[in-house]
Write a protein that holds these residues in place. Structure first.
Motif, PDB file in Angstrom:
ATOM      1  N   CYS A   1       0.853  -1.178   0.000  1.00 37.13           N
ATOM      2  CA  CYS A   1       0.000   0.000   0.000  1.00 37.13           C
ATOM      3  C   CYS A   1       0.896   1.239   0.000  1.00 37.13           C
ATOM      4  N   ALA A   2       0.513   2.241  -0.804  1.00 38.08           N
ATOM      5  CA  ALA A   2       1.295   3.473  -0.902  1.00 38.08           C
ATOM      6  C   ALA A   2       0.364   4.635  -1.191  1.00 38.08           C
ATOM      7  N   SER A   3       0.928   5.825  -1.194  1.00 38.71           N
ATOM      8  CA  SER A   3       0.238   7.015  -1.673  1.00 38.71           C
ATOM      9  C   SER A   3       0.991   7.449  -2.923  1.00 38.71           C
ATOM     10  N   PRO A   4       0.439   8.383  -3.696  1.00 36.22           N
ATOM     11  CA  PRO A   4       1.206   8.856  -4.856  1.00 36.22           C
ATOM     12  C   PRO A   4       2.590   9.398  -4.468  1.00 36.22           C
ATOM     13  N   GLN A   5       2.691   9.962  -3.268  1.00 36.45           N
ATOM     14  CA  GLN A   5       3.962  10.537  -2.819  1.00 36.45           C
ATOM     15  C   GLN A   5       4.977   9.470  -2.404  1.00 36.45           C
ATOM     16  N   THR A   6       4.498   8.290  -1.997  1.00 37.67           N
ATOM     17  CA  THR A   6       5.413   7.253  -1.505  1.00 37.67           C
ATOM     18  C   THR A   6       5.583   6.087  -2.470  1.00 37.67           C
ATOM     19  N   ILE A   7       4.974   6.168  -3.649  1.00 38.79           N
ATOM     20  CA  ILE A   7       4.996   5.026  -4.575  1.00 38.79           C
ATOM     21  C   ILE A   7       6.417   4.668  -5.011  1.00 38.79           C
ATOM     22  N   LEU A   8       7.260   5.648  -5.268  1.00 30.37           N
ATOM     23  CA  LEU A   8       8.632   5.357  -5.705  1.00 30.37           C
ATOM     24  C   LEU A   8       9.377   4.550  -4.644  1.00 30.37           C
ATOM     25  N   GLN A   9       9.316   4.995  -3.391  1.00 35.04           N
ATOM     26  CA  GLN A   9      10.017   4.304  -2.316  1.00 35.04           C
ATOM     27  C   GLN A   9       9.430   2.917  -2.084  1.00 35.04           C
ATOM     28  N   THR A  10       8.109   2.792  -2.195  1.00 34.55           N
ATOM     29  CA  THR A  10       7.459   1.493  -1.999  1.00 34.55           C
ATOM     30  C   THR A  10       7.904   0.509  -3.074  1.00 34.55           C
ATOM     31  N   ILE A  11       7.951   0.950  -4.322  1.00 40.18           N
ATOM     32  CA  ILE A  11       8.414   0.077  -5.408  1.00 40.18           C
ATOM     33  C   ILE A  11       9.866  -0.318  -5.178  1.00 40.18           C
ATOM     34  N   ALA A  12      10.692   0.636  -4.783  1.00 40.54           N
ATOM     35  CA  ALA A  12      12.114   0.352  -4.552  1.00 40.54           C
ATOM     36  C   ALA A  12      12.299  -0.680  -3.443  1.00 40.54           C
ATOM     37  N   ASP A  13      11.468  -0.613  -2.393  1.00 41.52           N
ATOM     38  CA  ASP A  13      11.620  -1.468  -1.217  1.00 41.52           C
ATOM     39  C   ASP A  13      10.860  -2.789  -1.291  1.00 41.52           C
ATOM     40  N   MET A  14       9.874  -2.909  -2.174  1.00 38.67           N
ATOM     41  CA  MET A  14       8.994  -4.076  -2.116  1.00 38.67           C
ATOM     42  C   MET A  14       9.698  -5.367  -2.540  1.00 38.67           C
ATOM     43  N   ASP A  15       9.341  -6.427  -1.833  1.00 36.18           N
ATOM     44  CA  ASP A  15       9.803  -7.772  -2.136  1.00 36.18           C
ATOM     45  C   ASP A  15       8.540  -8.602  -2.378  1.00 36.18           C
ATOM     46  N   LEU A  16       8.223  -8.823  -3.649  1.00 37.79           N
ATOM     47  CA  LEU A  16       6.970  -9.488  -3.984  1.00 37.79           C
ATOM     48  C   LEU A  16       6.917 -10.922  -3.453  1.00 37.79           C
ATOM     49  N   ASN A  17       8.071 -11.522  -3.207  1.00 35.41           N
ATOM     50  CA  ASN A  17       8.089 -12.882  -2.657  1.00 35.41           C
ATOM     51  C   ASN A  17       7.611 -12.928  -1.219  1.00 35.41           C
ATOM     52  N   SER A  18       7.554 -11.785  -0.551  1.00 37.54           N
ATOM     53  CA  SER A  18       7.093 -11.765   0.845  1.00 37.54           C
ATOM     54  C   SER A  18       5.571 -11.681   0.952  1.00 37.54           C
ATOM     55  N   LEU A  19       4.885 -11.455  -0.178  1.00 37.00           N
ATOM     56  CA  LEU A  19       3.422 -11.370  -0.140  1.00 37.00           C
ATOM     57  C   LEU A  19       2.813 -12.748   0.055  1.00 37.00           C
ATOM     58  N   LEU A  20       1.719 -12.789   0.806  1.00 33.85           N
ATOM     59  CA  LEU A  20       1.005 -14.041   1.062  1.00 33.85           C
ATOM     60  C   LEU A  20      -0.206 -14.140   0.142  1.00 33.85           C
ATOM     61  N   PRO A  21      -0.512 -15.342  -0.358  1.00 34.15           N
ATOM     62  CA  PRO A  21      -1.700 -15.488  -1.205  1.00 34.15           C
ATOM     63  C   PRO A  21      -2.964 -15.129  -0.429  1.00 34.15           C
TER      64      PRO A  21
END
Length: 177
Positions: free
Chosen positions: A135-155
């Protein structure tokens, strides 16, 4: 130029959807050079933006050495775009969220902070706390994309609504089947 079969193997699409709303802040954010560079650095090859009623028009590009970008306003069905996506970036509408999760797509929900009484943010934040999406806001989307690890998401496994439906039907006097 790669042949079609080779192209399909390496094609990694980010699909952005704002639904039927106007969410120029999201479209502008994903169209920023920094966000596009970050997505490209993470191995994505295409950015397809469904921009809804917005007035901001993204910059199209062919992707020569960078992210290929295309956009459209509305489609009779975004299901094909969702199915072909490697990552979905969505507004916080429950329909878009649950459709993406049902398809098992990695999801980044961007909350429109301009909406009054934004109950959608509560849903997105709860699902993010449960590690089903980012989850992000338009202001935090860049940092969220940079930090996200999609393998950590749960189905996400939707609950079974049958017991609730049976209880309601009994209450309303409908026969059980």
């Amino acid at each position: 130029m790669e042949d079609e079969e080779g192209d399909q193997k390496t094609r990694r699409v980010v699909f952005v959807t704002v639904g039927t709303t106007c969410f120029d802040a999201l479209v502008r954010a994903v169209d920023s050079q920094n966000v596009k560079q970050e997505l490209f650095a993470k191995g994505y090859t295409h950015l397809i933006i469904q921009m809804g009623r917005g007035s901001y028009v993204p910059n199209k590009s062919e992707g020569d050495g960078s992210l290929a970008v295309d956009y459209f306003t509305f489609s009779s069905s975004i299901a094909d775009h969702l199915r072909s996506a490697s990552l979905v970036i969505s507004h916080a509408g429950s329909g878009s969220i649950f459709e993406s999760l049902r398809l098992g797509k990695p999801l980044l929900v961007v909350v429109n902070e301009d909406l009054m009484d934004n109950h959608q943010s509560e849903l997105a934040e709860e699902l993010a706390n449960r590690k089903h999406l980012y989850c992000a806001s338009p202001q935090t989307i860049l940092q969220t994309i940079a930090d996200m690890d999609l393998n950590s998401l749960l189905p996400y496994s939707p609950g079974d609504a049958t017991p609730v439906a049976k209880h309601i039907n009994r209450f309303l006097g409908f026969p059980e089947d």
